[in-house]
Design a protein around this motif. Structure first.
Motif, PDB file in Angstrom:
ATOM      1  N   GLU A  97      19.441   2.224 -11.385  1.00 61.80           N
ATOM      2  CA  GLU A  97      18.698   2.324 -13.207  1.00 61.80           C
ATOM      3  C   GLU A  97      20.436   2.271 -13.564  1.00 61.80           C
ATOM      4  N   ALA A 147      17.974  11.221  -6.564  1.00 62.28           N
ATOM      5  CA  ALA A 147      18.369  10.294  -6.741  1.00 62.28           C
ATOM      6  C   ALA A 147      19.705  10.106  -6.214  1.00 62.28           C
ATOM      7  N   ALA A 196      12.672  -0.881 -10.319  1.00 63.60           N
ATOM      8  CA  ALA A 196      11.828  -0.015  -9.671  1.00 63.60           C
ATOM      9  C   ALA A 196      10.906  -0.794  -8.496  1.00 63.60           C
ATOM     10  N   TYR A 197      10.805  -0.549  -6.903  1.00 64.54           N
ATOM     11  CA  TYR A 197       9.561  -1.165  -6.473  1.00 64.54           C
ATOM     12  C   TYR A 197       8.779  -0.199  -5.954  1.00 64.54           C
ATOM     13  N   ALA A 245       8.111   5.462  -5.248  1.00 64.44           N
ATOM     14  CA  ALA A 245       8.421   4.579  -5.988  1.00 64.44           C
ATOM     15  C   ALA A 245      10.148   4.542  -5.500  1.00 64.44           C
ATOM     16  N   VAL A 246      11.556   3.354  -5.374  1.00 63.55           N
ATOM     17  CA  VAL A 246      12.264   3.344  -5.182  1.00 63.55           C
ATOM     18  C   VAL A 246      13.072   2.978  -6.480  1.00 63.55           C
ATOM     19  N   GLY A 247      14.160   2.701  -6.681  1.00 65.07           N
ATOM     20  CA  GLY A 247      14.863   1.626  -7.885  1.00 65.07           C
ATOM     21  C   GLY A 247      16.686   2.779  -7.756  1.00 65.07           C
ATOM     22  N   VAL A 290      14.308   7.763  -5.722  1.00 64.12           N
ATOM     23  CA  VAL A 290      13.349   7.601  -5.167  1.00 64.12           C
ATOM     24  C   VAL A 290      12.362   8.959  -5.627  1.00 64.12           C
ATOM     25  N   SER A 310      16.419  -0.402 -15.489  1.00 61.38           N
ATOM     26  CA  SER A 310      15.840  -0.073 -14.519  1.00 61.38           C
ATOM     27  C   SER A 310      14.582  -0.741 -13.832  1.00 61.38           C
ATOM     28  N   TRP A 342      11.585   5.156 -20.746  1.00 64.95           N
ATOM     29  CA  TRP A 342      10.622   4.045 -21.022  1.00 64.95           C
ATOM     30  C   TRP A 342       9.539   3.736 -21.946  1.00 64.95           C
ATOM     31  N   GLY A 363      12.727   6.873 -16.194  1.00 66.11           N
ATOM     32  CA  GLY A 363      13.493   7.201 -15.339  1.00 66.11           C
ATOM     33  C   GLY A 363      14.211   8.421 -15.137  1.00 66.11           C
ATOM     34  N   THR A 403      11.839  13.819  -7.868  1.00 68.12           N
ATOM     35  CA  THR A 403      12.741  12.734  -7.619  1.00 68.12           C
ATOM     36  C   THR A 403      13.905  12.745  -7.304  1.00 68.12           C
TER      37      THR A 403
END
Lengths: 136, 286
Positions: free
Chosen positions: B228, B262, B216-217, B224-226, B249, B214, B46, B41, B260
């Protein structure tokens, strides 16, 4: 923590909701047929996947794919084709080919405005088949 | 160090010519480049191997990240190579602009603290995308070697070293049927503010275990949005340190470009409390 709980509830509701919503979101048998028709068009156009399908019986493959997708989504169909391991044996299918097919399937579903959540539910059913398809 | 940078850059170029005919992993399944250069992220590495190379391929990308913080600015640039979806080599260079705090510390306005981070990550088991019939996540082990460029200055604020290793174990799973990605990373580190303030301190001077998470959807296959969360050590007497949080996002319009955006809350940094920030990052892939 609240977020975690919310996601857990989301998981649980998804796992126990054994309904036909994904099958319906894909337009049932008619919708699946359209998606699979476009998938085959994409497969024959794409350099990565072309050689696996151009000499095959495309009409039969499409029929079997519709049956399979329909059955995997709990629809009123029965898959009558060969096992995944049998139909892919000796074809030297690599990860890159497998992912290429997934991408082309996503593009076909995008074209028919299938919601992303339904797309991913179908892909989740198909993904484990990689064990019988890749490097066999 | 210069030589290693050169080797990495040269190998990137040669890979580019030879092996990047196609990279076939699905969009966003290589993650983005986190602040320290590893695939992940924005904050957290990851278990995914960066780039779009599958088991038969080699993928690579380069990134530029700017974090505009209330009273500071951080720029992180670097690149990574993902080899056969098994090993990831990464490099990042961070430059932290101290702005007014530089004046207060007697370093001068806008003094920049700099470090380099060399990363290696190895996938141990599992496949985050393919193994949808199992709860087992993809698990990877990684090392980030961090080298500060201004050892004397970070020692003057209480740090004990100008170089250090972070070790981490990451577990990542994509729950496709739910369109959710979840990640947990355990990291052993003695880095102060990622290492920008050196490593080890006058308060605590050893590696400690930190947890990073993290969720994320996957809105579409391209977006993807999420959120952390990353806990951090608190090694220095003069400058307390808080856990970091972000909401992001990530957008991949195509295979070779992703962006990205954020909001990140960074808490206390050196003399200034409640630092929040706007995180923007662009990644170009091959």
């Amino acid at each position: 923590m609240k977020i975690l709980i919310a996601f857990f509830v989301l998981f649980a509701s998804n796992i126990f909701a054994n309904d036909l919503s994904t099958y319906k979101a894909l337009g049932e048998e008619v919708g699946l047929t359209k998606v699979v028709d476009d998938l085959m068009v994409n497969l024959l156009k794409d350099e990565r996947t072309k050689r696996f399908f151009e000499k095959a019986d495309q009409k039969r493959i499409k029929e079997k794919l519709v049956e399979q997708f329909c059955m995997e989504l709990g629809g009123p169909c029965k898959y009558t084709g060969q096992s995944m391991s049998r139909s892919h044996k000796g074809q030297d299918i690599k990860h890159s080919h497998f992912f290429a097919l997934v991408e082309l399937l996503q593009q076909a579903m995008d074209k028919h405005k299938i919601p992303s959540t339904a797309q991913n539910k179908l892909l989740a059913k198909l993904a484990p088949m990689h064990k019988d398809i890749i490097n066999k | 160090m210069k030589f290693m940078k050169f080797v990495l850059a040269a190998s990137l170029v040669s890979f580019n010519v030879q092996a990047f005919e196609s990279s076939d992993k699905l969009l966003l399944t290589g993650g983005v480049n986190q602040l320290e250069g590893s695939a992940g992220g924005g904050l957290t590495p990851w278990a995914l191997i960066g780039g779009y190379g599958t088991q038969e391929q080699i993928g690579a990308n380069a990134f530029y990240t700017n974090v505009a913080i209330s009273d500071y600015n951080l720029v992180s640039t670097g690149a990574l190579v993902g080899i056969h979806d098994r090993v990831e080599l990464s490099y990042a260079h961070q430059s932290f602009d101290t702005k007014d705090v530089g004046t207060a510390l007697g370093l001068g306005y806008g003094f920049k603290l700099k470090q380099s981070i060399f990363g290696i990550k190895v996938k141990l088991i599992g496949d985050a995308v393919l193994d949808q019939d199992s709860w087992l996540p993809q698990i990877a082990f990684g090392i980030q070697y961090k080298k500060h460029e201004q050892g004397k200055i970070v020692r003057s604020v209480g740090a004990k070293d100008d170089k250090s290793f972070d070790f981490y174990l990451a577990g990542t799973k994509i729950f496709l049927a739910q369109s959710i990605l979840a990640n947990v990373t355990l990291r052993a580190t003695e880095a102060n503010q990622l290492g920008i303030l050196g490593y080890g301190g006058d308060r605590i001077n050893h590696h400690q275990l930190m947890i990073e998470g993290s969720v994320a959807y996957l809105l579409t296959r391209k977006i993807a949005v999420g959120v952390e969360y990353r806990t951090k050590p608190n090694n220095l007497n003069v400058a307390s340190e808080d856990a970091w949080f972000d909401a992001f996002v990530a957008w991949a319009p195509m295979k070779n470009v992703s962006a990205t955006l954020a909001y990140a809350y960074l808490g206390n940094i050196v003399l200034n409390q409640d630092q929040s920030s706007l995180y923007t990052s662009i990644q170009l892939g091959f």
